[in-house]
Enzyme design. Sequence first.
Site, PDB file in Angstrom:
ATOM      1  N   LYS A  13      -6.319  39.988  18.429  1.00  0.00           N
ATOM      2  CA  LYS A  13      -6.478  39.539  19.807  1.00  0.00           C
ATOM      3  C   LYS A  13      -5.106  39.199  20.378  1.00  0.00           C
ATOM      4  O   LYS A  13      -4.261  38.604  19.693  1.00  0.00           O
ATOM      5  CB  LYS A  13      -7.393  38.311  19.829  1.00  0.00           C
ATOM      6  N   SER A  72     -13.644  34.702  25.092  1.00  0.00           N
ATOM      7  CA  SER A  72     -12.435  35.408  25.475  1.00  0.00           C
ATOM      8  C   SER A  72     -12.002  36.486  24.481  1.00  0.00           C
ATOM      9  O   SER A  72     -11.057  37.233  24.754  1.00  0.00           O
ATOM     10  CB  SER A  72     -11.281  34.401  25.660  1.00  0.00           C
ATOM     11  N   SER A  78     -15.454  31.237  22.127  1.00  0.00           N
ATOM     12  CA  SER A  78     -14.857  32.547  22.374  1.00  0.00           C
ATOM     13  C   SER A  78     -14.916  33.523  21.206  1.00  0.00           C
ATOM     14  O   SER A  78     -14.573  34.689  21.358  1.00  0.00           O
ATOM     15  CB  SER A  78     -13.400  32.393  22.827  1.00  0.00           C
TER      16      SER A  78
END
Length: 495
Positions: A80, A156, A180
């Site tokens: 990520k 996210s 997230s």
Amino acid sequence: MKLVMNWDEWANLDAIGLAEMVRKGQITPREVAQQAALAIDALNPEINAIVEVFDDVINDPMKDGTNLDGVFAGVPYLMKDLGPTLKGRLQEMGSLLMRGNRSTADSFLTKRIRQAGLNIIGRTTTPEYGLCSSAENPAVYVTRNPWNLDYTTCGSSAGTAAAVAAGIIPISHATDGGGSIRIPAGVNGNIGLKPSRGVFSLAPHGSDLMGSVSAQGCMSRTIRDTAAFVDSCRGGAPGEFMPYWTPSQPYSELIRRDPGRLRIAVSHEWGDYRAAPEIVAELERAAGFLETLGHHVEWVIPDIDFRAAYEAQTACYIMNFSQVISGLLEKKGLEKPPADLIEPMCIRVWEEGRFASYTQRANMQAVFNDTSRRLGTFFEDWDIILTPTMALPTPKVGTTEYLTISDNPSVYDWFENLWRIFAYTPIANLSGLPGISLPMAELENGLPLGIHALTRQGDDGLLLQLGAQIERALNGEWNRGRRPDVHVASILTTI
């Protein structure tokens, strides 16, 4: 580049399965990385999950220090674009302001990931600074749900969720500051464990004391992959402010046997928040299924001041993200966020939180403490709290009320919108609890729905043990055996 196996075979292998093939000499780490790169080439134009592919480590999996003798033996992995840094690589945090930002060193967790044998081959999408519920700003990118491209992945950890669900790779990095990992895992049909505070290190640029609510982790499609990831990557770096949890045995061994009869408290009416009727029906079905596995299941709401907890979580987000943005502005010699480079709600959050007092932070932490103590007491009588992962159905792409491109003038009203849909996950963050989203339900429109389980601090293994029991009972058929519309097994037939 050429295929080393057909795409259906690829989709049916988890990371441990791929690693076993590498160890047996049936495939090489380079061939595995090349196949993942082909999957990215074919599917990323549709789902927009991967920001960048590192061609050099696809061709040479050992280039950045991957330990091919690790448990994952060179299996490709995506990071990520937020959190742990990669030496010499860009980290742009979903923000136009951070374009060209290049890291100078590997974070502690990055080194652990490489030592575990995972070959980091690229970066996945995230909303700006990980603040909102979806990686969805047309000026940066719009990540789409592989189950139905009209819908968001949530966030996210958006790109990771889409990439794993689409079968591109079996495991990928994720972070969780309020859900997230678990929320996009639930929306995309993946397994998402948010570990206890004190499992994965935030070193060297942060700590559990500083981060307070943030946790690192992964998404996968099998419990054994997640267990192996935690076993291999957990642990504190020198200088931590607290001791780190050490299990009595590796989770990879623990998950081979079922847990004992668990006391499971089921609920969805949390303070001002309620799940939609179709989601309540799926929660009821999941609770009934756990009863058939021999567990005691009862509808019980934890004794928490929910309103105070969410107000404190909102205050924490405002203060933390305001400080993040202030720090980035200082490094760039800027006095305020440029409106053309930072999204509107991020600017409002910065404005709201930049003059916060120590008293405000102390009050927030007092609520965190009270909530943690109450939950600790609750878990003396109960082993698991079971909820949906989300209270409302997955939004469509373009639902701006949840995004940081929203024109909502009120930061507090904007956060209230988030809590209304993501009601059940933040409690784990403010209390340091482990939580997991398991892909065992679906919405009326066919999209996946995660079922969410929480347990006491440090008992992450119990969540994985329960997940493994469910996985065996389902014969490994998470998502009722269904696959997304955009998936390697159905899309890549011509490669």
